[in-house]
Design a protein around this motif. Structure first.
Motif, PDB file in Angstrom:
ATOM      1  N   CYS A   1       0.858  -1.183   0.000  1.00  0.00           N
ATOM      2  CA  CYS A   1       0.000   0.000   0.000  1.00  0.00           C
ATOM      3  C   CYS A   1       0.899   1.239   0.000  1.00  0.00           C
ATOM      4  CB  CYS A   1      -0.930  -0.001   1.211  1.00  0.00           C
ATOM      5  SG  CYS A   1      -2.144   1.334   1.196  1.00  0.00           S
ATOM      6  N   LEU A   2       0.895   1.967  -1.114  1.00  0.00           N
ATOM      7  CA  LEU A   2       1.728   3.164  -1.240  1.00  0.00           C
ATOM      8  C   LEU A   2       1.046   4.399  -0.685  1.00  0.00           C
ATOM      9  CD1 LEU A   2       3.081   2.611  -4.869  1.00  0.00           C
ATOM     10  CD2 LEU A   2       4.082   1.860  -2.708  1.00  0.00           C
ATOM     11  N   TYR A   3      -0.287   4.419  -0.717  1.00  0.00           N
ATOM     12  CA  TYR A   3      -1.032   5.566  -0.200  1.00  0.00           C
ATOM     13  C   TYR A   3      -2.427   5.103   0.181  1.00  0.00           C
ATOM     14  CZ  TYR A   3      -3.016  10.248   0.186  1.00  0.00           C
ATOM     15  OH  TYR A   3      -3.624  11.378   0.654  1.00  0.00           O
ATOM     16  N   GLY A   4      -2.956   5.660   1.266  1.00  0.00           N
ATOM     17  CA  GLY A   4      -4.287   5.279   1.727  1.00  0.00           C
ATOM     18  C   GLY A   4      -4.253   4.008   2.539  1.00  0.00           C
ATOM     19  N   SER A   5      -5.330   3.226   2.474  1.00  0.00           N
ATOM     20  CA  SER A   5      -5.425   1.974   3.221  1.00  0.00           C
ATOM     21  C   SER A   5      -6.488   1.099   2.582  1.00  0.00           C
ATOM     22  CB  SER A   5      -5.763   2.222   4.704  1.00  0.00           C
ATOM     23  OG  SER A   5      -7.003   2.893   4.827  1.00  0.00           O
ATOM     24  N   VAL A   6      -6.289  -0.211   2.684  1.00  0.00           N
ATOM     25  CA  VAL A   6      -7.236  -1.204   2.176  1.00  0.00           C
ATOM     26  C   VAL A   6      -7.408  -2.281   3.229  1.00  0.00           C
ATOM     27  CG1 VAL A   6      -6.693  -0.793  -0.253  1.00  0.00           C
ATOM     28  CG2 VAL A   6      -5.402  -2.512   1.030  1.00  0.00           C
ATOM     29  N   GLN A   7      -8.444  -3.087   3.047  1.00  0.00           N
ATOM     30  CA  GLN A   7      -8.727  -4.179   3.972  1.00  0.00           C
ATOM     31  C   GLN A   7      -8.836  -5.482   3.192  1.00  0.00           C
ATOM     32  OE1 GLN A   7     -12.644  -4.914   6.183  1.00  0.00           O
ATOM     33  NE2 GLN A   7     -11.409  -3.971   7.782  1.00  0.00           N
ATOM     34  N   VAL A   8      -8.153  -6.514   3.703  1.00  0.00           N
ATOM     35  CA  VAL A   8      -8.156  -7.832   3.087  1.00  0.00           C
ATOM     36  C   VAL A   8      -8.480  -8.853   4.168  1.00  0.00           C
ATOM     37  CG1 VAL A   8      -6.873  -9.499   1.712  1.00  0.00           C
ATOM     38  CG2 VAL A   8      -6.364  -7.063   1.487  1.00  0.00           C
ATOM     39  N   LEU A   9      -9.617  -9.490   4.070  1.00  0.00           N
ATOM     40  CA  LEU A   9     -10.053 -10.536   5.001  1.00  0.00           C
ATOM     41  C   LEU A   9      -9.970 -10.045   6.455  1.00  0.00           C
ATOM     42  CD1 LEU A   9     -11.167 -13.393   4.657  1.00  0.00           C
ATOM     43  CD2 LEU A   9      -8.893 -14.282   5.127  1.00  0.00           C
TER      44      LEU A   9
ATOM     45  N   MET B   1     -20.362  -9.875  11.072  1.00  0.00           N
ATOM     46  CA  MET B   1     -19.664  -8.626  11.348  1.00  0.00           C
ATOM     47  C   MET B   1     -19.955  -8.122  12.752  1.00  0.00           C
ATOM     48  SD  MET B   1     -17.652  -7.717   8.992  1.00  0.00           S
ATOM     49  CE  MET B   1     -17.391  -6.110   9.715  1.00  0.00           C
ATOM     50  N   ALA B   2     -21.210  -8.241  13.199  1.00  0.00           N
ATOM     51  CA  ALA B   2     -21.559  -7.770  14.542  1.00  0.00           C
ATOM     52  C   ALA B   2     -20.821  -8.573  15.606  1.00  0.00           C
ATOM     53  CB  ALA B   2     -23.068  -7.873  14.749  1.00  0.00           C
ATOM     54  N   THR B   3     -20.675  -9.882  15.382  1.00  0.00           N
ATOM     55  CA  THR B   3     -19.968 -10.722  16.357  1.00  0.00           C
ATOM     56  C   THR B   3     -18.493 -10.359  16.420  1.00  0.00           C
ATOM     57  OG1 THR B   3     -21.534 -12.528  15.986  1.00  0.00           O
ATOM     58  CG2 THR B   3     -19.415 -13.096  16.975  1.00  0.00           C
ATOM     59  N   VAL B   4     -17.870 -10.161  15.269  1.00  0.00           N
ATOM     60  CA  VAL B   4     -16.449  -9.807  15.241  1.00  0.00           C
ATOM     61  C   VAL B   4     -16.228  -8.463  15.927  1.00  0.00           C
ATOM     62  CG1 VAL B   4     -14.520  -9.230  13.725  1.00  0.00           C
ATOM     63  CG2 VAL B   4     -15.951 -11.197  13.209  1.00  0.00           C
ATOM     64  N   GLN B   5     -17.087  -7.486  15.652  1.00  0.00           N
ATOM     65  CA  GLN B   5     -16.923  -6.177  16.275  1.00  0.00           C
ATOM     66  C   GLN B   5     -17.102  -6.243  17.789  1.00  0.00           C
ATOM     67  OE1 GLN B   5     -15.862  -3.443  14.806  1.00  0.00           O
ATOM     68  NE2 GLN B   5     -15.741  -4.515  12.841  1.00  0.00           N
TER      69      GLN B   5
ATOM     70  N   THR C   1     -12.944 -19.812   7.776  1.00  0.00           N
ATOM     71  CA  THR C   1     -12.960 -18.433   7.294  1.00  0.00           C
ATOM     72  C   THR C   1     -13.250 -17.458   8.425  1.00  0.00           C
ATOM     73  OG1 THR C   1     -13.762 -19.253   5.169  1.00  0.00           O
ATOM     74  CG2 THR C   1     -13.967 -16.902   5.576  1.00  0.00           C
ATOM     75  N   PHE C   2     -14.121 -17.858   9.342  1.00  0.00           N
ATOM     76  CA  PHE C   2     -14.457 -16.960  10.455  1.00  0.00           C
ATOM     77  C   PHE C   2     -13.249 -16.732  11.359  1.00  0.00           C
ATOM     78  CE2 PHE C   2     -15.881 -16.111  14.772  1.00  0.00           C
ATOM     79  CZ  PHE C   2     -16.750 -15.056  14.583  1.00  0.00           C
ATOM     80  N   HIS C   3     -12.534 -17.800  11.714  1.00  0.00           N
ATOM     81  CA  HIS C   3     -11.426 -17.561  12.641  1.00  0.00           C
ATOM     82  C   HIS C   3     -10.261 -16.849  11.946  1.00  0.00           C
ATOM     83  CE1 HIS C   3      -9.865 -21.744  11.454  1.00  0.00           C
ATOM     84  NE2 HIS C   3      -8.869 -20.950  11.182  1.00  0.00           N
ATOM     85  N   ARG C   4     -10.117 -16.997  10.618  1.00  0.00           N
ATOM     86  CA  ARG C   4      -9.102 -16.199   9.925  1.00  0.00           C
ATOM     87  C   ARG C   4      -9.473 -14.723   9.965  1.00  0.00           C
ATOM     88  NH1 ARG C   4      -9.716 -20.129   5.250  1.00  0.00           N
ATOM     89  NH2 ARG C   4      -8.474 -21.931   5.879  1.00  0.00           N
ATOM     90  N   TYR C   5     -10.742 -14.437   9.700  1.00  0.00           N
ATOM     91  CA  TYR C   5     -11.206 -13.050   9.749  1.00  0.00           C
ATOM     92  C   TYR C   5     -11.074 -12.485  11.163  1.00  0.00           C
ATOM     93  CZ  TYR C   5     -14.069  -9.048   8.331  1.00  0.00           C
ATOM     94  OH  TYR C   5     -14.517  -7.781   8.036  1.00  0.00           O
ATOM     95  N   LEU C   6     -11.395 -13.290  12.151  1.00  0.00           N
ATOM     96  CA  LEU C   6     -11.285 -12.833  13.542  1.00  0.00           C
ATOM     97  C   LEU C   6      -9.833 -12.582  13.927  1.00  0.00           C
ATOM     98  CD1 LEU C   6     -12.551 -12.275  16.306  1.00  0.00           C
ATOM     99  CD2 LEU C   6     -12.486 -14.734  16.760  1.00  0.00           C
ATOM    100  N   LEU C   7      -8.933 -13.488  13.551  1.00  0.00           N
ATOM    101  CA  LEU C   7      -7.514 -13.292  13.859  1.00  0.00           C
ATOM    102  C   LEU C   7      -6.980 -12.025  13.205  1.00  0.00           C
ATOM    103  CD1 LEU C   7      -6.125 -16.938  13.506  1.00  0.00           C
ATOM    104  CD2 LEU C   7      -6.393 -15.652  15.615  1.00  0.00           C
TER     105      LEU C   7
ATOM    106  N   LEU D   1      -7.194 -15.886  23.277  1.00  0.00           N
ATOM    107  CA  LEU D   1      -7.078 -17.247  22.759  1.00  0.00           C
ATOM    108  C   LEU D   1      -8.287 -17.546  21.884  1.00  0.00           C
ATOM    109  CD1 LEU D   1      -5.705 -20.066  22.707  1.00  0.00           C
ATOM    110  CD2 LEU D   1      -7.066 -20.639  24.725  1.00  0.00           C
ATOM    111  N   VAL D   2      -8.032 -17.999  20.654  1.00  0.00           N
ATOM    112  CA  VAL D   2      -9.081 -18.428  19.727  1.00  0.00           C
ATOM    113  C   VAL D   2      -8.944 -19.937  19.555  1.00  0.00           C
ATOM    114  CG1 VAL D   2     -10.030 -18.217  17.407  1.00  0.00           C
ATOM    115  CG2 VAL D   2      -9.059 -16.208  18.544  1.00  0.00           C
ATOM    116  N   ILE D   3     -10.052 -20.659  19.740  1.00  0.00           N
ATOM    117  CA  ILE D   3     -10.047 -22.126  19.710  1.00  0.00           C
ATOM    118  C   ILE D   3     -10.859 -22.584  18.511  1.00  0.00           C
ATOM    119  CG2 ILE D   3     -10.570 -24.234  20.988  1.00  0.00           C
ATOM    120  CD1 ILE D   3     -10.522 -22.517  23.559  1.00  0.00           C
TER     121      ILE D   3
END
Length: 762
Positions: free
Chosen positions: A209-217, A351-355, A383-389, A472-474
C-alpha cells in the motif's frame, strides 16, 4: 452541453427536437462526449446526468474491439467522491498542477503518438444503470451496458492502462469510479481504488500500500506497512481487497493530492506517470501489485495434480463456466479480477460478532477473552477464525490459536493438535502458511472417533501451555452430533471459554442444539457429567474408580463457569452442503503435507528439487523409539510399517535405552511434544539406521527421541512424481492383486462406545 465530435452533434440534433432538447438538458449537468480512435470510442464525464434514449438509438456501437470505424458509446456515471466536486469547480488549480507535472516529467514527449487530445482530458467513470429519457412527457429509464475496457491509443512497448467496472449495475445503486490499473514493469502494476471499492480476484501477488489503506479478510494494510503476500487460490473462496476511506487532519485536499503525486514520482516510471495523474483523487488508495513466485509455489505447482491450483486461469474460466474480467495490467502479473459476488460473503451477524469480540478484547480489564468457535462441517469456521484473527491483529501484536480440528488444521500438518502464537495476518490457504508451533502433539488420525479419551487428554496437555497473556481463539471439529456433541461439551467445561461462537445456517433443516450455559451444565459429556446426572446419581453397571470420579467432579466444577453464546448465521452459497466443496478434504490434507515439505526447497533456485534427490538424516535405531498409534503391529513387522511412511518426530520425557539390536518399541501411545513430521526414506538393517527427510531445524532434531506413526500417510503424488528415476520407480507397481491376504486397506472398527458400555463388556 459540449460535444467534441461533429458527427455526434449532428446525430443529436436529428434525434431530438430543439424544444425538447432545451427542456430536457436544462436540468442536467454538463455531458462531455469525447471521440477517440479505436473500438470503444466514447467516454463520458458527468455528474447526475441522464442520457436520452432517442440519442442512443441514433448512434451505432461497434461490437468488435478491433473495428476501425469511428463510433460512439454513450455512458453515464455518478461520482462518489466529494473531492471531485471541488476539483471540477477549481479548473485553474488543476491546470497549474498539470503544468507542474509536465515540467517534472523525466522523459521527453513522443511527437509520433496519435492520441486524441480530448481523450487525455477526460476521466473514465463507472457505468451506472438507470438512464432516463422523456418521450411525450413520460419518463423512460433503461439500464446501460457495463464493460471492462482498456485505454485505446497506447503505443506498443509502453505500459497499458485498464479500467475495470468492478460491480454489476443495479437499479437505484450509486455508481462508483472505475478501478484503474497500470502495468509499469513486466512484473509490477499500480492500482488506484476509490473508497468502498472492491477488487475480487484469483491468483497470487505481493501487495504494498503506497497511499491510503485497504482491507483484506479483516486485516488493514496501510501506508508504510511492509508488503504482504496474498493467495486467492481456487481451493478456497476468492479473496477481496476493499479500499477504505481515509483522511488526514490538518491537510488540505491539494496537499493530499500532491502527496500522491510524490508517491508516483518515487515508484512509477515517467512514461506511465502522466496517465495515472489524471485519475488521482485525494481519497483514493494506491497499491503496488507484484508477481509472486516462492519456492513453495514452484514446488507445489510441479505436481500435475495441483498445477491448476496455481494457474492464473482455471479450466472453468477458459471454458466460460466461471465469469471473470479482462484486465491485462493485472493478468500479466498473475491476478485475474472476478465479479464481486464470487468473493467471500460476510453476513451481518458475522460482522456484529467480530466487532463485539474486538471491543471485548480492547476494553475488558478482567483478562483476555477465550473464544471458542464451533459449528458443523462446511459452515465457515475456518474463514471466520481467519477473519477474527486478522481483525484482532489490527489492534494487538499477537493472538494465541488452539487448533483442535485434526482433520482440517490451519498452521500444522494434518493429524496434529497444536497451540500457536499468531503474529502475522492469515492471507492464504493453510498449505501456504505452515509454521512452527509453541506446543504440538501428534494425534495420528484425521478424526478423533478412534480414541476419544486420548483426544480429550491431548486437549488438556495443550491447554496447560496457555499462559493467559493474550486472547485465545479455539478452533474445533465439525463433528457436532452424537459423541461429537459430547466431546464439544467436555471442551467447553475444560477450557472455560468466555465466549462461544456457534455458526449455523438457516438453510439447514436440523441445527445442533444451542450451546447455552444452561445446556452445557446439564448435558452429558464424554468424560464429564451434567448437573442433572450428579443430582440423580444413577448406579452404573460397573462403578468408575475413585480417581476418575474425582477428575469428573473437578472438570464439572470448572464447567459451571458461565460463558456468553454468540450465534452467527453463515450465508455464503452452498453453506452446509458438502457436495458443493470445490476440493475434498483429503486433497487439502495432501496439500498441507506438501506445504510442510516445501520448506526444504532452496531459496536461490527457480526449479523445484524433488524430495528423493535430497540428502536425508541418519538416525540410529538406539536413538529413537517407535510406536504405531492407529493399530496394533507385531514387533517383527514394525520396520515394514515404518519404511516409506510418514512419522512424527517427538520427544518423550524418559530416555530411550535398549540392549537389543532391533528397533526400540514403546508399549503404549504417549502424549508428548511433537516438533514436526518427516519421511523415513529407507532403513539400513546392517548399520541399524533410519534415513529420515524432514524440514525440522537441526537444533530441534537433537531433542527428538521418539517416532510416532499414524493413519496419515504420504501423499500419493510424491510416489507418482519422481523425476530423474531410470527404470522401475520405487514403491510403485502396476502388477498388484487385492486378492492376496492383507493386500487391501486395513479396516479397524472405529465406532466409539461410552465408558459404561466398555466396562460392561469387559
Amino acid at each position: 452541453m459540449r460535444v467534441s465530435s461533429p458527427k455526434a452533434a449532428e446525430c443529436l440534433k436529428q434525434a431530438v427536437p430543439t424544444a425538447a432538447r432545451r427542456r430536457r438538458w436544462k436540468r442536467k449537468a454538463m455531458l462531455v462526449l469525447t471521440d477517440v480512435s479505436g473500438a470503444k470510442q466514447l467516454s463520458v464525464l458527468t455528474r447526475r446526468c441522464c442520457l436520452l434514449a432517442s440519442c442512443r438509438r441514433g448512434v451505432k456501437r461497434s461490437r468488435h474491439r478491433q473495428s476501425t470505424k469511428n463510433t460512439a458509446t454513450w455512458k453515464c456515471a455518478e461520482e462518489v467522491c466529494k473531492e471531485d466536486e471541488t476539483m471540477r469547480s477549481s479548473a485553474t488549480e488543476q491546470d497549474e498542477e498539470q503544468h507542474e507535472e509536465e515540467n517534472n516529467t523525466e522523459s521527453p514527449r513522443n511527437t509520433g503518438r496519435k492520441i486524441n487530445g480530448s481523450h487525455k482530458k477526460s476521466r473514465t467513470q463507472k457505468n451506472q444503470a438507470c438512464t432516463a429519457a422523456e418521450i411525450d412527457g413520460e419518463a423512460m429509464y433503461q439500464h446501460l451496458y457495463t464493460d471492462s475496457f482498456a485505454l485505446n491509443g497506447v503505443p506498443n512497448g509502453e505500459s497499458s492502462q485498464d479500467f475495470i467496472d468492478d460491480d454489476a449495475v443495479s437499479s437505484g445503486a450509486s455508481a462508483r469510479l472505475c478501478l484503474t490499473a497500470v502495468n509499469i514493469r513486466n512484473d509490477q502494476s499500480i492500482v488506484l481504488m476509490s473508497p468502498s471499492q472492491k477488487l475480487t480476484f484469483r491468483g497470487r501477488c505481493r501487495v504494498t500500500c503506497l497511499y491510503g489503506s485497504v482491507q483484506v479478510l479483516g486485516f488493514t494494510i496501510g501506508q508504510g506497512q511492509p508488503a504482504y503476500c496474498l493467495y486467492s487460490l481456487p481451493t478456497h473462496a476468492a479473496m477481496s481487497i476493499e479500499a477504505l476511506p481515509h483522511c488526514k487532519p490538518g491537510r488540505t485536499k491539494r496537499e493530499m493530492k500532491m502527496e500522491v503525486k510524490a508517491v508516483f514520482r518515487q515508484h512509477v516510471p515517467a512514461a506511465s506517470r502522466h496517465s495515472l495523474m489524471k485519475e488521482v483523487t485525494s481519497s483514493c488508495s494506491v497499491l503496488l501489485f507484484e508477481h509472486l513466485d516462492t519456492p513453495g509455489t514452484v514446488f507445489l505447482s510441479s505436481f500435475p495434480e495441483y498445477r491448476e491450483v496455481f494457474a492464473s486461469h482455471s479450466k472453468k474460466m477458459n471454458l466460460g463456466k466461471l465469469p471473470f474480467l479482462e484486465c491485462s495490467a493485472l493478468t500479466s502479473i498473475g491476478v485475474v479480477p472476478l465479479p464481486d459476488d464470487q468473493g467471500i460473503t460476510i453476513s451481518e451477524s458475522w460482522m456484529a460478532t467480530v466487532q463485539e469480540l474486538l471491543k471485548t478484547c480492547l476494553e475488558d480489564d478482567d483478562g483476555y477473552p477465550i473464544i471458542l468457535v464451533c459449528g458443523g462441517k462446511n459452515i465457515g469456521k475456518s474463514t471466520f477464525h481467519r477473519y477474527l484473527l486478522n481483525s484482532l491483529l489490527n489492534h494487538i501484536p499477537c493472538v494465541e490459536f488452539l487448533e483442535l480440528d485434526v482433520g482440517q488444521t490451519e498452521f500444522s500438518p494434518p493429524g496434529c493438535m497444536a497451540l500457536h502464537l499468531v503474529t502475522d495476518p492469515v492471507l492464504s490457504p493453510p498449505y501456504m502458511h505452515q509454521c512452527e508451533p509453541q506446543k504440538m502433539v501428534y494425534y495420528g488420525d484425521v478424526s478423533c472417533e478412534r480414541d476419544l479419551d486420548r483426544y480429550v487428554e491431548t486437549v488438556k496437555y495443550l491447554y496447560a501451555g496457555y499462559k493467559k497473556e493474550t486472547p485465545l481463539v479455539i478452533n474445533t471439529m465439525g463433528w457436532v452430533k452424537g459423541f461429537g456433541l459430547s466431546i464439544l461439551v467436555d471442551l467447553i467445561r475444560l477450557l472455560t471459554p468466555t465466549h462461544v461462537v456457534q455458526l449455523g445456517s438457516a438453510e439447514r433443516s436440523q441445527e445442533p442444539a444451542a450451546l447455552t450455559p444452561e445446556f452445557v451444565q446439564t448435558a452429558a459429556g464424554w468424560q464429564t457429567k451434567g448437573k442433572q446426572h450428579i443430582q440423580q446419581k444413577p448406579e452404573p453397571l460397573n462403578s468408575l474408580s475413585e480417581e476418575e470420579e474425582q477428575d469428573n467432579h473437578l472438570n464439572l466444577q470448572a464447567g459451571f463457569q458461565r460463558h456468553r453464546l454468540m450465534r452467527v448465521q453463515s450465508e455464503f452459497p452452498g453453506v452446509g452442503d458438502r457436495s458443493s466443496l470445490k476440493f475434498r478434504s483429503n486433497v487439502l490434507r495432501d496439500l498441507a503435507l506438501l506445504g510442510c515439505f516445501s520448506q526444504l526447497q532452496p531459496l536461490d533456485t527457480g526449479c523445484p528439487v524433488p524430495l528423493h534427490s535430497m540428502l536425508p538424516y541418519q538416525v540410529p535405531f538406539s536413538a529413537v523409539a517407535l510406536h504405531v498409534l492407529h493399530c496394533d503391529v507385531t514387533p517383527t513387522h514394525i520396520l515394514y510399517a515404518a519404511n516409506a511412511n510418514l512419522v512424527a518426530l517427538c520427544r518423550i520425557p524418559n530416555a530411550v535405552s535398549s540392549q537389543a539390536n532391533g528397533p526400540v518399541l514403546l508399549p503404549q501411545a504417549p502424549i508428548c511434544d511433537c516438533f514436526g513430521v518427516g519421511i523415513i526414506r529407507g532403513i539400513n538393517l546392517e548399520k541399524r539406521l533410519y534415513y529420515i527427510l524432514t524440514p525440522i531445524p537441526v537444533a530441534r532434531l537433537k531433542q527428538v527421541n521418539c517416532l510416532l506413526m499414524g493413519a496419515v500417510t504420504i501423499p500419493h503424488s510424491l510416489f507418482r512424481n519422481q523425476p530423474g528415476v531410470i527404470g522401475e520407480v520405487p514403491y510403485i507397481t502396476s502388477d498388484y492383486s487385492f486378492d492376496v491376504s492383507g493386500a487391501g486397506k486395513i479396516k479397524v472398527g472405529t465406532q466409539p462406545r461410552r465408558r459404561g458400555h466398555v466396562n460392561a463388556v469387559s
